[in-house]
Design a protein around this motif. Structure first.
Motif, PDB file in Angstrom:
ATOM      1  N   LEU A   4       0.843  -1.189   0.000  1.00 32.17           N
ATOM      2  CA  LEU A   4       0.000   0.000   0.000  1.00 32.17           C
ATOM      3  C   LEU A   4       0.871   1.229   0.000  1.00 32.17           C
ATOM      4  O   LEU A   4       1.745   1.373   0.849  1.00 32.17           O
ATOM      5  CB  LEU A   4      -0.910   0.003   1.228  1.00 32.17           C
ATOM      6  CG  LEU A   4      -1.783   1.249   1.441  1.00 32.17           C
ATOM      7  CD1 LEU A   4      -2.756   1.385   0.299  1.00 32.17           C
ATOM      8  CD2 LEU A   4      -2.503   1.163   2.769  1.00 32.17           C
ATOM      9  N   PHE A   5       0.622   2.150  -0.927  1.00 31.43           N
ATOM     10  CA  PHE A   5       1.423   3.358  -1.015  1.00 31.43           C
ATOM     11  C   PHE A   5       0.495   4.564  -1.090  1.00 31.43           C
ATOM     12  O   PHE A   5      -0.307   4.677  -2.008  1.00 31.43           O
ATOM     13  CB  PHE A   5       2.341   3.325  -2.243  1.00 31.43           C
ATOM     14  CG  PHE A   5       3.358   2.233  -2.153  1.00 31.43           C
ATOM     15  CD1 PHE A   5       4.587   2.465  -1.582  1.00 31.43           C
ATOM     16  CD2 PHE A   5       3.057   0.955  -2.601  1.00 31.43           C
ATOM     17  CE1 PHE A   5       5.524   1.449  -1.476  1.00 31.43           C
ATOM     18  CE2 PHE A   5       3.981  -0.065  -2.486  1.00 31.43           C
ATOM     19  CZ  PHE A   5       5.213   0.181  -1.922  1.00 31.43           C
ATOM     20  N   ASP A   6       0.626   5.470  -0.105  1.00 35.15           N
ATOM     21  CA  ASP A   6      -0.125   6.718  -0.082  1.00 35.15           C
ATOM     22  C   ASP A   6       0.886   7.825  -0.300  1.00 35.15           C
ATOM     23  O   ASP A   6       1.759   8.043   0.530  1.00 35.15           O
ATOM     24  CB  ASP A   6      -0.821   6.868   1.283  1.00 35.15           C
ATOM     25  CG  ASP A   6      -1.770   8.047   1.300  1.00 35.15           C
ATOM     26  OD1 ASP A   6      -1.611   8.920   0.439  1.00 35.15           O
ATOM     27  OD2 ASP A   6      -2.643   8.089   2.189  1.00 35.15           O
ATOM     28  N   TYR A   7       0.786   8.517  -1.409  1.00 35.22           N
ATOM     29  CA  TYR A   7       1.889   9.347  -1.858  1.00 35.22           C
ATOM     30  C   TYR A   7       1.714  10.839  -1.635  1.00 35.22           C
ATOM     31  O   TYR A   7       2.415  11.645  -2.219  1.00 35.22           O
ATOM     32  CB  TYR A   7       2.142   9.093  -3.353  1.00 35.22           C
ATOM     33  CG  TYR A   7       2.324   7.643  -3.636  1.00 35.22           C
ATOM     34  CD1 TYR A   7       3.202   6.881  -2.886  1.00 35.22           C
ATOM     35  CD2 TYR A   7       1.603   7.028  -4.639  1.00 35.22           C
ATOM     36  CE1 TYR A   7       3.370   5.543  -3.147  1.00 35.22           C
ATOM     37  CE2 TYR A   7       1.771   5.682  -4.886  1.00 35.22           C
ATOM     38  CZ  TYR A   7       2.653   4.947  -4.139  1.00 35.22           C
ATOM     39  OH  TYR A   7       2.823   3.618  -4.394  1.00 35.22           O
ATOM     40  N   GLY A   8       0.765  11.221  -0.822  1.00 32.15           N
ATOM     41  CA  GLY A   8       0.619  12.636  -0.538  1.00 32.15           C
ATOM     42  C   GLY A   8       0.110  13.408  -1.737  1.00 32.15           C
ATOM     43  O   GLY A   8      -0.331  12.856  -2.721  1.00 32.15           O
ATOM     44  N   ARG A  92      -6.097  15.092  -7.327  1.00 32.47           N
ATOM     45  CA  ARG A  92      -6.466  14.051  -6.379  1.00 32.47           C
ATOM     46  C   ARG A  92      -5.241  13.424  -5.724  1.00 32.47           C
ATOM     47  O   ARG A  92      -4.164  13.385  -6.298  1.00 32.47           O
ATOM     48  CB  ARG A  92      -7.272  12.954  -7.086  1.00 32.47           C
ATOM     49  CG  ARG A  92      -8.586  13.420  -7.687  1.00 32.47           C
ATOM     50  CD  ARG A  92      -9.309  12.238  -8.310  1.00 32.47           C
ATOM     51  NE  ARG A  92     -10.562  12.633  -8.929  1.00 32.47           N
ATOM     52  CZ  ARG A  92     -10.687  12.969 -10.199  1.00 32.47           C
ATOM     53  NH1 ARG A  92      -9.625  12.973 -10.979  1.00 32.47           N
ATOM     54  NH2 ARG A  92     -11.844  13.304 -10.694  1.00 32.47           N
ATOM     55  N   GLN A  93      -5.444  12.915  -4.521  1.00 33.28           N
ATOM     56  CA  GLN A  93      -4.430  12.092  -3.880  1.00 33.28           C
ATOM     57  C   GLN A  93      -4.265  10.811  -4.701  1.00 33.28           C
ATOM     58  O   GLN A  93      -5.246  10.278  -5.236  1.00 33.28           O
ATOM     59  CB  GLN A  93      -4.891  11.731  -2.457  1.00 33.28           C
ATOM     60  CG  GLN A  93      -3.835  11.086  -1.589  1.00 33.28           C
ATOM     61  CD  GLN A  93      -3.033  12.115  -0.828  1.00 33.28           C
ATOM     62  OE1 GLN A  93      -3.078  13.290  -1.176  1.00 33.28           O
ATOM     63  NE2 GLN A  93      -2.324  11.690   0.200  1.00 33.28           N
ATOM     64  N   PHE A  94      -3.065  10.301  -4.836  1.00 32.11           N
ATOM     65  CA  PHE A  94      -2.823   9.109  -5.634  1.00 32.11           C
ATOM     66  C   PHE A  94      -2.310   7.988  -4.746  1.00 32.11           C
ATOM     67  O   PHE A  94      -1.284   8.126  -4.087  1.00 32.11           O
ATOM     68  CB  PHE A  94      -1.803   9.394  -6.743  1.00 32.11           C
ATOM     69  CG  PHE A  94      -1.755   8.336  -7.800  1.00 32.11           C
ATOM     70  CD1 PHE A  94      -0.871   7.271  -7.696  1.00 32.11           C
ATOM     71  CD2 PHE A  94      -2.609   8.391  -8.893  1.00 32.11           C
ATOM     72  CE1 PHE A  94      -0.835   6.289  -8.672  1.00 32.11           C
ATOM     73  CE2 PHE A  94      -2.577   7.413  -9.868  1.00 32.11           C
ATOM     74  CZ  PHE A  94      -1.693   6.365  -9.762  1.00 32.11           C
ATOM     75  N   VAL A  95      -3.031   6.886  -4.719  1.00 26.32           N
ATOM     76  CA  VAL A  95      -2.688   5.732  -3.885  1.00 26.32           C
ATOM     77  C   VAL A  95      -2.640   4.500  -4.770  1.00 26.32           C
ATOM     78  O   VAL A  95      -3.540   4.299  -5.598  1.00 26.32           O
ATOM     79  CB  VAL A  95      -3.718   5.525  -2.748  1.00 26.32           C
ATOM     80  CG1 VAL A  95      -3.375   4.294  -1.919  1.00 26.32           C
ATOM     81  CG2 VAL A  95      -3.789   6.755  -1.866  1.00 26.32           C
TER      82      VAL A  95
END
Length: 460
Positions: A4-8, A92-95
């Motif tokens: 899981l990657f939440d990239y700000g 948008r935030q990109f995950v």
């Protein structure tokens, strides 16, 4: 959290499971395929059917309109690139969730994070799932609340038929976009651009025409593969102090000999001709050689499969009634699985059709019937065979004296079916080869009964 990657909020921070970035990885040591990844939809190669004004991709990227997409297509056609463009060009935030390593826990965490962000700041989230077909049903189910409530904009990529590999509720809540393999011209354009572009090789090497053709053939419509091979060939040339990528250098760099084959030229027709004649002639080794030659040269496997389906009826027919089933199954497998695994299905079908008994009675029969029709031997339909389901038809003699076959002994009635002008025509002449021998025996019995010359107890 693994997978899981939440990239700000910064596109430059966007990363993949491999530790690289989707959108900010154009540094000099990055792979050529990554450095040359298109940054806008206008730079995307191929897929013109998806890029017109007002298309879903345009609305999603340029209009910032939320909608969930499933991208289906072969490797190297731009699925990950589209995700990267989204990460660059929207607010948008990109995950990203990796279908290889993530579980239900990671999927739910991504959905919960997106929902909290939406409630807290109003910021929307793009959730990219690569290879979504690897997700189990439970993992795909975990995506549904986020998609249905639009807590996330789902971008799911798959190389497998989503109608088999993606659950129906997820399909019904998403827009399916089909990406097509890139053409040879598309791939050639990608390679030429990569040689000259500052993000690519910046003109440090020159690629000979025959070497470029070789790389295009090996790519098989996969832009990523084409750029990987180009990078290897350019590295091999510069390692020896040269700046020219010759055919020999390209062959050495990718460890693949150039197959002299032009999908639009003589080799295409010569090789497929030799292939069909080898299957017809029952030489398995020769048939497999030409099959391998076509596949290694990047021939469209669907073209090969179609020719096998035709051959199953033209050269085998009822000598082996399972031949057509085998060929059709191989063609369906090619569509479902794709290359390179589908080469196994094609090879199995080729072997089965090559060793099968042969008969050209089917094509001979339909050709003979067509020749008579073209020659004007038509005749009127016998009155007893004409439609008798409307009022007044009986008065015209339609259906009168017709014998219902199921009421006759053995379910076969003595009756004229052909027009008078063709009453003695014999089109189908089955051979005595394979299963057609029993068909021949049965057809001879049937014909004698139908035409009134039977002396035996009937068909078996």
């Amino acid at each position: 959290m693994e997978g899981l990657f939440d990239y700000g909020d910064s596109a430059d921070a966007t990363r993949t499971a491999g530790g690289g970035t989707l959108a900010g990885n154009e540094h000099a040591s990055a792979p050529l395929a990554v450095r040359m990844r298109p940054r806008t939809l206008d730079e995307l190669v191929g897929q013109r059917q998806l890029l017109s004004a007002g298309s879903p991709l345009r609305r999603l990227v340029e209009g910032d309109q939320p909608m969930s997409l499933i991208l289906w297509g072969p490797p190297g056609t731009g699925k990950t690139t589209i995700a990267a463009i989204l990460s660059r060009q929207t607010d948008r935030q990109f995950v990203e969730v990796s279908a290889v390593s993530a579980g239900v826990k990671e999927v739910r965490a991504a959905i919960d994070g997106a929902r909290n962000r939406l409630a807290r700041t109003g910021g929307e989230t793009v959730l990219f799932v690569d290879e979504v077909h690897r997700f189990t049903k439970a993992q795909q189910d975990a995506l549904l609340p986020g998609v249905e409530n639009r807590w996330v904009t789902l971008i799911a990529a798959t190389t497998e038929n989503p109608f088999f590999s993606v659950i129906s509720p997820l399909l019904s809540r998403s827009l399916l976009l089909t990406l097509e393999s890139l053409t040879d011209d598309d791939i050639r354009g990608v390679l030429v651009s990569a040689v000259a572009d500052e993000r690519g090789l910046a003109g440090s090497v020159t690629v000979a025409d025959d070497a470029l053709d070789h790389l295009v053939r090996l790519a098989g419509g996969d832009a990523r593969r084409a750029l990987t091979y180009l990078e290897a060939a350019a590295g091999a040339a510069t390692a020896t102090g040269g700046t020219l990528v010759t055919l020999e250098v390209a062959e050495t760099a990718v460890d693949r000999a150039a197959v002299r084959y032009d999908r639009q030229g003589d080799q295409h027709y010569d090789v497929i001709s030799a292939f069909i004649k080898s299957v017809r002639g029952s030489d398995v080794d020769a048939a497999l050689h030409y099959l391998a030659r076509m596949m290694e040269a990047g021939e469209d496997p669907r073209f090969i499969a179609r020719r096998l389906v035709i051959l199953a009826s033209e050269d085998i027919g009822l000598a082996d009634p399972t031949a057509l089933t085998t060929a059709v199954a191989a063609a369906q497998a090619v569509q479902l699985i794709g290359m390179p695994e589908a080469r196994l299905n094609l090879a199995q079908a080729v072997i089965a059709l090559t060793v099968a008994p042969k008969s050209n009675a089917v094509i001979t029969a339909i050709d003979a019937a067509s020749a008579d029709v073209r020659a004007g031997k038509i005749g009127t339909v016998p009155a007893h065979l004409r439609d008798a389901h409307y009022g007044g038809s009986k008065k015209l003699g339609h259906g009168v004296s017709y014998t219902y076959a199921h009421d006759a002994p053995f379910g076969v009635a003595e009756q004229q079916y052909l027009p008078d002008v063709l009453v003695d025509a014999e089109y189908y002449r089955p051979t005595s080869l394979g299963a057609e021998a029993s068909v021949r025996e049965r057809w001879e019995r049937l014909r004698r009964i139908v035409r009134g010359s039977a002396d035996d107890p009937g068909p078996r």
